[in-house]
Every structure is written in structure tokens, then in C-alpha cells.
Design a protein around this motif. Structure first.
Motif, mmCIF file in Angstrom:
data_model
loop_
_atom_site.group_PDB
_atom_site.id
_atom_site.type_symbol
_atom_site.label_atom_id
_atom_site.label_comp_id
_atom_site.label_asym_id
_atom_site.label_seq_id
_atom_site.Cartn_x
_atom_site.Cartn_y
_atom_site.Cartn_z
ATOM 1 N N THR A 29 -25.419 -51.199 -7.278
ATOM 2 C CA THR A 29 -26.793 -51.238 -6.782
ATOM 3 C C THR A 29 -27.704 -51.539 -7.962
ATOM 4 O OG1 THR A 29 -26.160 -49.520 -5.234
ATOM 5 C CG2 THR A 29 -28.519 -49.970 -5.461
ATOM 6 N N ALA A 69 -31.891 -40.069 -5.280
ATOM 7 C CA ALA A 69 -31.150 -41.266 -5.684
ATOM 8 C C ALA A 69 -29.718 -40.884 -6.006
ATOM 9 C CB ALA A 69 -31.815 -41.907 -6.907
ATOM 10 N N LEU A 109 -25.575 -47.289 -10.329
ATOM 11 C CA LEU A 109 -26.967 -47.700 -10.151
ATOM 12 C C LEU A 109 -27.518 -48.261 -11.469
ATOM 13 C CD1 LEU A 109 -29.675 -47.826 -8.620
ATOM 14 C CD2 LEU A 109 -30.037 -45.425 -9.199
ATOM 15 N N LEU A 162 -37.146 -43.134 -11.338
ATOM 16 C CA LEU A 162 -35.776 -43.210 -10.838
ATOM 17 C C LEU A 162 -34.768 -42.867 -11.929
ATOM 18 C CD1 LEU A 162 -36.030 -46.381 -8.595
ATOM 19 C CD2 LEU A 162 -35.483 -44.064 -7.834
ATOM 20 N N SER A 199 -36.670 -47.149 0.981
ATOM 21 C CA SER A 199 -35.268 -46.770 0.843
ATOM 22 C C SER A 199 -34.437 -48.000 0.517
ATOM 23 C CB SER A 199 -34.765 -46.046 2.090
ATOM 24 O OG SER A 199 -34.956 -46.851 3.215
ATOM 25 N N GLU A 251 -26.970 -48.907 -0.638
ATOM 26 C CA GLU A 251 -25.976 -49.100 -1.683
ATOM 27 C C GLU A 251 -25.607 -50.584 -1.755
ATOM 28 O OE1 GLU A 251 -22.851 -46.337 -1.418
ATOM 29 O OE2 GLU A 251 -22.186 -46.741 -3.470
ATOM 30 N N VAL A 258 -37.925 -37.963 -4.253
ATOM 31 C CA VAL A 258 -37.047 -39.084 -4.568
ATOM 32 C C VAL A 258 -35.621 -38.573 -4.629
ATOM 33 C CG1 VAL A 258 -36.481 -40.888 -6.216
ATOM 34 C CG2 VAL A 258 -38.857 -40.189 -5.940
ATOM 35 N N ILE A 306 -30.863 -44.791 -2.063
ATOM 36 C CA ILE A 306 -32.075 -44.260 -2.679
ATOM 37 C C ILE A 306 -33.118 -44.045 -1.597
ATOM 38 C CG2 ILE A 306 -33.980 -44.769 -4.272
ATOM 39 C CD1 ILE A 306 -31.989 -46.486 -5.850
ATOM 40 N N ASN A 307 -33.650 -42.842 -1.529
ATOM 41 C CA ASN A 307 -34.708 -42.542 -0.575
ATOM 42 C C ASN A 307 -35.949 -42.076 -1.310
ATOM 43 O OD1 ASN A 307 -34.016 -43.049 2.139
ATOM 44 N ND2 ASN A 307 -32.477 -41.401 2.017
ATOM 45 N N ILE A 308 -37.011 -42.853 -1.227
ATOM 46 C CA ILE A 308 -38.266 -42.467 -1.864
ATOM 47 C C ILE A 308 -39.252 -42.155 -0.743
ATOM 48 C CG2 ILE A 308 -40.121 -43.228 -3.405
ATOM 49 C CD1 ILE A 308 -38.086 -45.214 -4.595
#
Lengths: 312, 377
Positions: free
Chosen positions: A189, A65, A158, A52, A28, A31, A63, A7-9
Motif C-alpha cells: 500500500t 492504519a 505501508l 500517518l 479510507s 490495502e 486514524v 487505513i481509516n481516517i
């Protein structure tokens, strides 16, 4: 921030009509992490989880994900996440099994596997003997476990859980967290928000949110170590009087009150503890308890939030 | 479109209808009960309206006349009085709803073919019984006059046929009571079938209130599947009503059923689709059940009463209301129920209404889908 993160925010901002719920969040998550979101009510935890989950539009920022850009593909991520809302959000008129079957249909769980998976989740959540009971007639803890079970039906990579144990008795809380730990060990995750610090301690990493900002994000150990110095716990006959006596003393950095007890952050526990008790006795305050203790995350967070309030 | 998703929502909603007592009553019991209540309150046959009579003529003819007008179940002779003042008292105290004043030359005028002079005073605060009294006194007077004159003509040797036109006209109109019920019931069916629509409006709001909506929105279901899945079960239970209500209307109210039952069921299904889609539009915009309820009364129930031509003729409405009535499913369904029940017409005449219902239903579904977002506010 690494490109390979799950996940990159990036500089995520979400504004509501009169309020900025999230401000420039960058985070971020790898996993397989069990990531805890803590912070007071209204800090923005629920908003972040809903974004998310593709439930809320992003005002600004990016974002990504599980490989989905949530600005462009909020619907596409939905089959790949399990989301548990803060309030109980299953059908009270349906039985445990009927609720599971309903969501199995919505998540297109393979019909041949469906029966098997439901049985497995029922025993996993300890609900097998209650499977024909209406959801309305389950205890709070069982409802939470059922809600978790429905989010696991399609085996999502997730999991987003919004305060899953709020309002649940301590035993059910522990059972719930044992389930989460199992899932974590299996590689799922998990992002979970919680108001309980003991739960935050069980996470691999914790993010503290305050007034829409991500104040800090680190492992529980590192966050505890942020507190520079030792902790002294003192219980006296009059904590308010004690507070005024101790605050100006040398070496006292911060005092937090926990009911009758004072948690005092000092530069060195060994040297300061005798000085503090002596000062209290000089003011005719009876000392019921005085000892050094290792700082917990709770003290660390309160200290951080206080510093933020001072800056503002 | 996923039939699995559609069926999942439909199944869940049916389970809800049969397990939630309030929903069950609203959807399956209320329509019949309301039909009963409304028929009895709206089509109530006015009977035994108390009359005061002031007879200035005091002749055998005038006494026969008084007897004649109060002989039926409709008008009762409450009192014979001697002055206008007494009439006023009785009207004010509500003892009588109308008064008849027979002028001094009543029998002379009648027999000399001058035309009779009758004065009827009614209680203006109760125009229904007053109007009813005027109408019925008129009929009776006409019949009475015709009879007297017929005797007279016979004596004078004038052929009776010359009186026939008047006689026939009076006879044709003199059919109080039965007609309104027969006329009303088919129209009322279209109103009471609005209750399932009301429930549909509530069903989305209920999901919002119980935060089950959040769990639905986060799932991969398509919004059209969700909306249709919520309409289909109510069409099904609506059809249960559609079968129940005609049986009731036929057996209880003795309303004739002239048309084809299968055509009626098919057209009813289309009507339910249109009406429920209208309820769905409300549901999409209202986030609480109470707001949805208030709104559906405003948008579904009230126009059902006033704009669908059940009580007030559409042709007499201002243009805007006429236009609006065109887009109300109830307008078309009232034409259908009346046609099928009373005159036995079928698809050959009713197809434009069926097409219009399909258009309305599809339009409302599209509007709901357009404004229903798979996101939280």
C-alpha cells in the motif's frame, strides 16, 4: 467507509499554533492501493503523511492504519511503515551501504537476511556500482532512490512518500515511478504526495487537498470527467487581450492560463471552437494555435480549487 | 533497551566524528590546544615588571636595597628619578608599572630597628603586574632587612635563632611562578573536557537541521537508545583526550602525577558521562546548532570557569552559586584531577565525588529522555 479498509481516517483535524493544517479529513484507503495526494504547497499533504507515520499528534478525530490506532499507538505502527521525508534525510557522511546498514539495524532486519536484502535493493534502485560512495556525493535522483531503498529494507506493508520526486530530473522521476509501480503490483500500500499531475495520473486513486481540506478523492478518470464540457486550447499573440475578449462569450465556462496558452472550458468544443477563433480575429488578434483537447487532471483540479475560492 | 540500536547509533556517530573535519577538530584537537592556550594566558609568569625608583635616602644601604630588589627576573629597574612628578609621567605613559619611593631616613630607621618605611605606587589599570610588584618588593625588602639585621645582630652578639621564624616564612612564600601552573593545569583539564559535551549538544541539532531527525523519529528506535547511542561515542573519544592530556600535562608542563592512572581513567569516564549528559539536555531543547552552541557556552563553559572552584574558591561564593556548583560535573572533576595529580589521593577519598557525578549524569539523561519526544513539534 468500510471497516476492513487498511487505513481509516475519520474527521481528522490537526491544528498548529496559528493554523489549522488539516480540517475534518475523512478518508479510507484499501490495502494495495497506490494513493496519490496532490494539492498546492501548504495544503496539508505533509501533515497528513506525518500523522500517518506517527510523527505528529492528532488534535481531533481518529486514524486507524494497518490495525493501529494512532491516537494511542503512534510508536507501535513505526516498525510497519516505510516513510520517506520530503527533504533528503540520510547521512551524508555515510556511504550508500552504510546508510542501508544503519537503517537495517534500526528496523531490526534479520541479520542473516540483511546482506541479501541490501544487495537486492541496491540493484533494484540501480545503486550497486555506487554502493561505497558517500551519500553527499550522489546525484539528486540517486539520493531519492537511496532514500526509497532504506524505507524498503524491512519490507513494510505501508509506504508513505512525501514528494519523493520533487527536484529530480525527468528520467530519474520515471525510473522512480517504475519502482513504485513494481511495489504497487507486489501488493504494497503506497501513499505518495506529489506536485506533478502526470504522476497523479499513475495512481489508482487521487485525493486533492486544498487549505487543509480533502476537496475530492477519486480515480484519475473520474476526476477528469468532473469537468463538464470540452477543452479548447488557444495560443494568440496577446493572451491578456484574448482573455478579455473570450471570457464573456456564450458557452465559455472557465479560462485557465498556461504561460502564453489559454485553456478554455466550453460546453461543446465542436460548436464553440470556430466561434472563439472568429471573435479573436475580429479583434485583430493573431491565432497561432486553436484546437480541442481532452481535459487533464490539472484543469480539473484548478477548476475545483477556483470553485472553492469563490465559495469562500 | 536494544543493543543493536544503541550500537547502530554509536557506530554511525563515530563514523561521523572521524569523517567530519569540524567535529573531529572540536572533539579531539581542541581540548589539548585550549589547555595549552589557557595555561599560558592564565598562568603566565609575570616577569620583568619595569620599576621607577625615587631614592630620597641616597645612602649605601638604600643603593644596596635598590640593587637587591631589581636583581631578579621579576622586577627591572627602568629608571631612577628625582621627583614624584616624573613617576607620574612614567606611569601614565606606561613606561613603568610600579614605583618605589625610599624615604629619607631609610638606612637610619633600618639599622635602628625602627622598621622601614617604603612607599610603592602601582599602575591601578594593571592590577596584576602592580600587585605582583608590591608582593615581590615586599619579599625582597623583608629578605634584605633580615640580612642587614642579621649582620647587625651578629655584631651586637644577639643570637641569630631569634630571626628564624621570619626567615622561614619568607622562604616558604618565595616561590613565584611554578606553583600556579601546577595548580592550574589539573583544574583546566576539567574545562577543556567540556568540548566533547559541546559537540554532544550539537549532534541532536545537526540531525534536526539535516532532517535526518525525521527519519530517526519514524523508526522504531527507543529514545533512550538514541540518546545513549549519541553519548557513548563521545565518552570514548573523550577518553582518548583523557589519556592524551595528562601525558601532555606531565611531559610539557611538568605537572606531577601522584595518583593511580587507572583510577583517574575510571573517574574521568564517569565525569564524561555526567558532562555529556548535561550537553544532551541542551541538545534536546535546541533545534539549531548555533543555538545549541550558544547555550552550551552559557551552561557548560562559563560555569566551568566561574563556579567549579578552579579560579575562584567555592567557599567564597554566595550560597546560590555554591549550590549550583554542587550540580556541575566540573566541580567534582576539578577535585578529582587536583587530588589525583597533586596529592595522589584515590577512591578512598574521592568516592563521594564519583557518586555525585553518577547521580548528576543519570539525572541529566533522565531529563533529556523525558523531554525528548519521538514526535515532531
Amino acid at each position: 467507509m468500510t471497516e476492513s479498509a487498511f487505513i481509516n481516517i475519520t474527521e481528522l483535524t490537526r491544528e498548529f499554533k496559528n493554523k489549522t493544517a488539516l480540517e475534518q479529513i475523512t478518508l479510507s484507503i484499501q490495502e494495495g492501493e497506490l494513493f496519490g495526494l496532490v494539492g498546492p504547497d501548504g495544503a496539508g499533504k505533509t501533515t497528513l503523511l506525518r500523522i500517518l507515520a506517527g510523527l505528529l499528534q492528532i488534535t481531533a478525530g481518529q486514524v486507524v492504519a494497518a490495525g493501529y490506532d494512532l491516537n494511542k499507538e503512534p510508536e507501535e505502527i513505526k516498525p510497519h511503515i516505510g516513510y520517506m521525508a520530503q527533504e533528503f534525510s540520510l547521512y551524508e557522511k555515510l556511504s550508500v551501504v552504510e546508510n542501508l546498514m544503519f537503517f537495517a539495524d534500526l528496523y531490526n532486519v534479520d541479520v542473516k537476511e540483511q546482506e541479501d536484502r541490501i544487495q537486492k535493493l541496491l540493484s533494484f534502485a540501480g545503486l550497486t556500482e555506487f554502493k561505497n560512495r558517500r551519500a553527499a556525493h550522489l546525484s539528486g535522483g540517486m539520493q531519492k532512490k537511496l532514500a526509497l531503498a532504506t524505507t524498503l529494507l524491512h519490507e513494510p506493508p505501508l509506504l508513505l512518500l512525501d514528494e519523493p520526486t520533487t527536484g529530480v530530473d525527468p528520467i530519474s522521476r520515471r525510473e522512480f515511478w517504475n519502482i513504485l509501480t513494481d511495489l504497487h503490483l507486489n501488493g504494497t500500500t503506497i501513499i505518495v504526495s506529489t506536485p506533478y499531475m502526470d504522476e497523479a495520473d499513475r495512481c489508482s486513486r487521487v485525493g486533492l487537498m486544498y487549505q487543509g481540506e480533502l476537496v475530492i478523492c477519486d480515480s484519475p478518470v473520474n476526476i477528469r470527467n468532473l469537468l463538464d464540457g470540452d477543452l479548447v486550447k488557444i495560443t494568440t499573440s496577446d493572451w491578456q487581450e484574448a482573455h478579455t475578449v473570450l471570457a464573456p462569450l456564450a458557452g465559455v465556462k472557465e479560462i485557465q492560463t498556461y504561460g502564453e496558452a489559454l485553456h478554455i472550458l466550453v460546453d461543446s468544443g465542436k460548436t464553440r471552437l470556430p466561434q472563439l477563433t472568429r471573435a479573436l480575429k475580429e479583434h485583430n488578434l493573431a491565432v497561432d494555435e486553436a484546437r480541442t483537447a481532452s481535459p487533464r487532471m490539472e484543469e480539473a483540479f484548478i477548476s475545483l480549487i477556483r470553485k472553492m475560492d469563490q465559495v469562500n | 533497551m536494544s543493543f543493536r540500536h544503541l550500537w547502530a547509533v554509536t557506530r554511525k556517530e563515530i563514523q561521523h566524528i572521524f569523517r567530519d573535519r569540524a567535529t573531529f577538530i572540536l572533539v579531539l584537537i581542541t581540548p589539548t590546544v585550549v589547555l595549552l592556550l589557557m595555561t599560558y594566558t592564565l598562568a603566565v609568569n609575570i616577569e620583568h615588571v619595569p620599576l621607577a625608583v625615587l631614592d630620597y635616602d641616597q645612602s649605601p644601604t638604600s643603593r644596596a636595597f635598590i640593587q637587591r630588589i631589581t636583581a631578579g627576573e621579576d622586577l627591572d629597574l627602568y629608571s631612577q628619578v628625582d621627583s614624584i612628578a616624573e613617576i607620574e609621567d612614567m606611569l601614565i605613559q606606561g613606561q613603568v608599572k610600579a614605583a618605589v619611593i625610599i624615604s629619607p631616613g631609610f638606612s637610619r630607621d633600618l639599622l635602628s630597628l625602627q622598621g622601614i618605611d617604603l612607599q610603592v605606587i602601582i599602575d591601578g589599570t594593571e592590577p596584576e603586574s602592580g600587585g605582583f610588584a608590591v608582593e615581590h618588593i615586599g619579599w625582597r625588602a623583608e629578605a634584605f632587612a633580615n640580612e642587614i639585621l642579621a649582620d647587625q645582630f651578629q655584631i651586637q652578639g644577639i643570637p641569630l635563632e631569634s630571626l628564624q621564624p621570619i626567615d622561614l616564612r619568607v622562604q616558604a612564600w618565595f616561590n613565584p611562578g611554578l606553583k600556579p601552573i601546577i595548580d592550574l593545569v589539573p583544574g583546566l583539564i576539567s574545562i577543556v573536557l567540556g568540548f566533547p559535551a559541546l559537540t554532544v549538544a550539537l549532534t541532536l541539532a545537526r540531525e534536526h537541521e539535516h532532517s535526518t531527525m525525521e527519519q530517526l523519529l519514524v523508526s522504531p528506535i527507543k529514545r533512550t537508545d538514541l540518546l545513549l547511542g549519541k553519548i557513548v561515542p563521545y565518552i570514548l573519544v573523550g577518553l582518548l583526550n583523557v589519556m592524551l592530556i595528562p601525558i601532555f600535562a606531565i611531559l610539557w608542563f611538568r605537572v606531577p602525577f601522584q595518583g593511580n592512572f587507572l583510577v583517574f581513567i575510571a573517574l574521568s569516564a564517569i565525569f564524561l558521562f555526567a558532562e555529556l549528559s548535561m550537553g544532551m539536555v541542551i541538545g534536546v531543547f535546541m533545534k539549531s546548532q548555533s543555538a545549541a552552541l550558544a547555550m552550551s557556552f552559557l551552561v557548560v563553559m562559563f560555569p566551568g570557569f566561574f563556579l567549579t572552584g578552579i579560579f575562584f574558591p567555592i567557599t567564597a561564593m554566595p550560597e546560590i552559586a555554591r549550590l549550583e556548583s554542587l550540580f556541575l560535573p566540573g566541580t567534582h572533576y576539578a577535585i578529582i584531577t587536583r587530588g589525583v595529580f597533586l596529592t595522589g589521593i584515590g577512591l578512598e577519598t574521592l568516592w563521594p565525588n564519583a557518586v555525585m557525578l553518577l547521580i548528576i549524569g543519570t539525572a541529566f539523561i533522565l531529563i533529556s529522555a523525558l523531554f525528548f519526544k519521538k514526535r515532531l513539534a
